[in-house]
Structures are given as structure tokens and as C-alpha cells.
Design an enzyme around this catalytic site. Structure first.
Site, mmCIF file in Angstrom:
data_model
loop_
_atom_site.group_PDB
_atom_site.id
_atom_site.type_symbol
_atom_site.label_atom_id
_atom_site.label_comp_id
_atom_site.label_asym_id
_atom_site.label_seq_id
_atom_site.Cartn_x
_atom_site.Cartn_y
_atom_site.Cartn_z
ATOM 1 N N ASP A 28 0.833 -1.203 0.000
ATOM 2 C CA ASP A 28 0.000 0.000 0.000
ATOM 3 C C ASP A 28 0.867 1.253 0.000
ATOM 4 O O ASP A 28 1.996 1.247 0.494
ATOM 5 C CB ASP A 28 -0.903 -0.010 1.238
ATOM 6 C CG ASP A 28 -2.009 1.019 1.152
ATOM 7 O OD1 ASP A 28 -2.404 1.389 0.037
ATOM 8 O OD2 ASP A 28 -2.476 1.468 2.223
ATOM 9 N N HIS A 45 2.955 3.235 -8.793
ATOM 10 C CA HIS A 45 2.768 1.797 -9.020
ATOM 11 C C HIS A 45 3.968 1.196 -9.742
ATOM 12 O O HIS A 45 4.400 0.076 -9.433
ATOM 13 C CB HIS A 45 1.491 1.557 -9.828
ATOM 14 C CG HIS A 45 0.233 1.941 -9.110
ATOM 15 N ND1 HIS A 45 -0.059 1.493 -7.835
ATOM 16 C CD2 HIS A 45 -0.809 2.730 -9.492
ATOM 17 C CE1 HIS A 45 -1.232 1.990 -7.461
ATOM 18 N NE2 HIS A 45 -1.702 2.745 -8.432
ATOM 19 N N LEU A 139 11.157 -20.588 -3.596
ATOM 20 C CA LEU A 139 10.205 -19.681 -2.956
ATOM 21 C C LEU A 139 8.873 -19.846 -3.661
ATOM 22 O O LEU A 139 8.819 -19.981 -4.881
ATOM 23 C CB LEU A 139 10.664 -18.222 -3.063
ATOM 24 C CG LEU A 139 9.694 -17.172 -2.498
ATOM 25 C CD1 LEU A 139 9.630 -17.250 -0.972
ATOM 26 C CD2 LEU A 139 10.093 -15.762 -2.940
#
Length: 250
Positions: A28, A45, A139
């Protein structure tokens, strides 16, 4: 190996001071970060997307095996059409630019959320990335794209009800954990730690079922400024926490 959907997520023998195996992050603050610099929201972004690679690379060094990132919520469609279009283009660009590196690093990528409303080209690219990384295990990266926990729970409840109606599941057998196999995250462990950047202190419809016993960290750092160092500080604090899961530890 992934934990089977029916296993008890609290069954580990000693989790009081274990490292975080599964970290989920609400990324965020991109827009506010950009606004503070006199830039458009989409610039924030784009800068935030660069942080994804840094965090992905840092996770194995801290013992993190699962990383879930909240990229686009079911509520984000309410944003300006230009911002939504820019985000969708950014997702496509990310897949194109990062696939080779993710494969090389042994990262397995999966997407959760409702893919139906997404552009068919983006859906094909998502499926292609999942297929290209399916055998990786260094991962496990899960990207929540057009995801909302209430939507996920509604879809899971519908599928469970359909199985009960069809006689595949006995109504008498439905219990507190019956939804788990129907969730988007059915083959993933619940998050040990949920992080939200930007100083906001809410979960915003993210992994509501799965985070029932998660630890939470709300950092004031905006996502474009969040990197390896801040992740390390948060994980160090997590390692000092005593997790009781409702029990009293001696």
C-alpha cells in the site's frame, strides 16, 4: 512440499519463536508516495513494482518459503479507469519482464482471485507464468489479483454447497474447517505474518480466513520505499514474538 488442505495449520510442535515461513504483504501507499513527489499515481505503481523483485530475492535469506502479495483487490475496480488500465498494463509488463528471472531463481508463482473479469490476454499470461514455474520450489510466490476475501469465501461456500447438494459431501460432516479445501489458497499454509505498508491499520478484505492466527505488522513505510532492510527489521521483530494460538505456553 505443500501442506495438505486438511492438515491443522496450528499443529507445529513449537512455533513460539519460529521464523516466519509464510509472509503476506498488503502493498500500500504507491499513490501517496507518488503524489508526495508531484508525480501521477501510476508512477508510484511502477516504482512499487520494482520493489517486488527486491523482496522476492530477500525472502529465502530470511527463511521465508511462502510470499503472498496483494496486488489488486476486487474493490480496486472503483478507481479511475485510466489507473486501472495502467495497472493491468503493468501486470502484463511485469510478467513479460520477470518470467525468466523467476524461473532462474527457482520461484514458483501462483495467482489467487477471480480471473473471470480480467482481460483474456492477461489471463493467458498468468497461466503461462504458473506453468513455466510449476516445478520450482526455492520460494512460493502467490499474487492476489482481483482478489477479495469475502468474494473468495462466497465462491468457496458455493462450491461446498454444490458438493453437499450433489451428495459428494455429507451435510453432517460440514464443520469449522470444511471451507479450507475450497479456498483459493487450499494448498498453501496460512500466513505467519501479515505486513501492511503505508501506515494504514486495516486488512482491507485480505486473507480473512487464513489470517485468523497471523501476526500483524503495520509499517509507515510506503511500498515504493519498502525493501530488504525494512523486511529484515520486521522479520526480526516477528522472531521475538511468542505465538500461543490460544494456549498457555510454559
Amino acid at each position: 512440499m505443500f501442506r495438505a488442505p486438511h492438515e491443522d495449520p496450528l499443529a507445529a510442535k513449537d512455533t513460539s519463536h519460529s521464523p516466519a515461513s509464510h509472509v503476506a504483504i498488503i502493498m500500500d501507499g504507491n499513490g501517496r508516495w507518488a503524489k508526495g513527489r508531484g508525480k501521477p499515481r501510476l508512477y508510484g505503481h511502477k516504482m512499487g513494482a520494482r520493489r517486488v523483485r527486491e523482496v522476492v530475492e530477500a525472502c529465502p535469506d530470511h527463511g521465508v518459503r511462502y510470499l503472498t502479495l496483494y496486488a489488486f483487490s476486487t474493490e480496486n475496480w472503483k478507481r479511475a479507469p485510466s489507473e486501472v488500465a495502467g495497472l493491468m498494463a503493468l501486470f502484463r509488463q511485469f510478467i513479460r519482464s520477470e518470467t525468466a528471472e523467476l524461473v532462474a531463481q527457482g520461484v514458483r508463482v501462483r495467482f489467487i482471485g477471480d480471473r473471470g473479469p480480467l482481460n483474456p490476454k492477461l489471463r493467458r499470461m498468468m497461466a503461462g507464468l504458473e506453468e513455466a514455474t510449476a516445478c520450482n520450489g526455492a520460494l512460493n510466490l502467490t499474487v492476489a489479483l482481483n482478489y477479495g476475501a469475502r468474494d473468495e469465501l462466497s465462491r468457496a461456500a458455493l462450491r461446498l454447497a454444490q458438493d453437499v447438494a450433489a451428495g459428494r459431501v455429507s451435510a453432517d460432516a460440514v464443520g469449522a474447517d470444511s471451507l479450507r479445501p475450497y479456498l483459493d489458497t487450499a494448498d498453501l499454509p496460512d500466513p505467519d505474518l501479515v505486513i501492511r505498508t503505508s501506515g494504514e491499520s486495516r486488512v482491507s478484505n485480505f486473507l480473512l480466513w487464513q489470517s485468523a492466527y497471523s501476526e500483524f505488522e503495520f509499517t509507515p513505510v510506503y511500498w515504493p520505499d519498502f525493501g530488504r532492510a525494512e523486511l529484515g527489521r520486521i522479520l526480526a521483530r516477528f522472531g521475538s514474538r511468542e505465538r500461543r494460538f490460544g494456549a498457555v505456553l510454559s
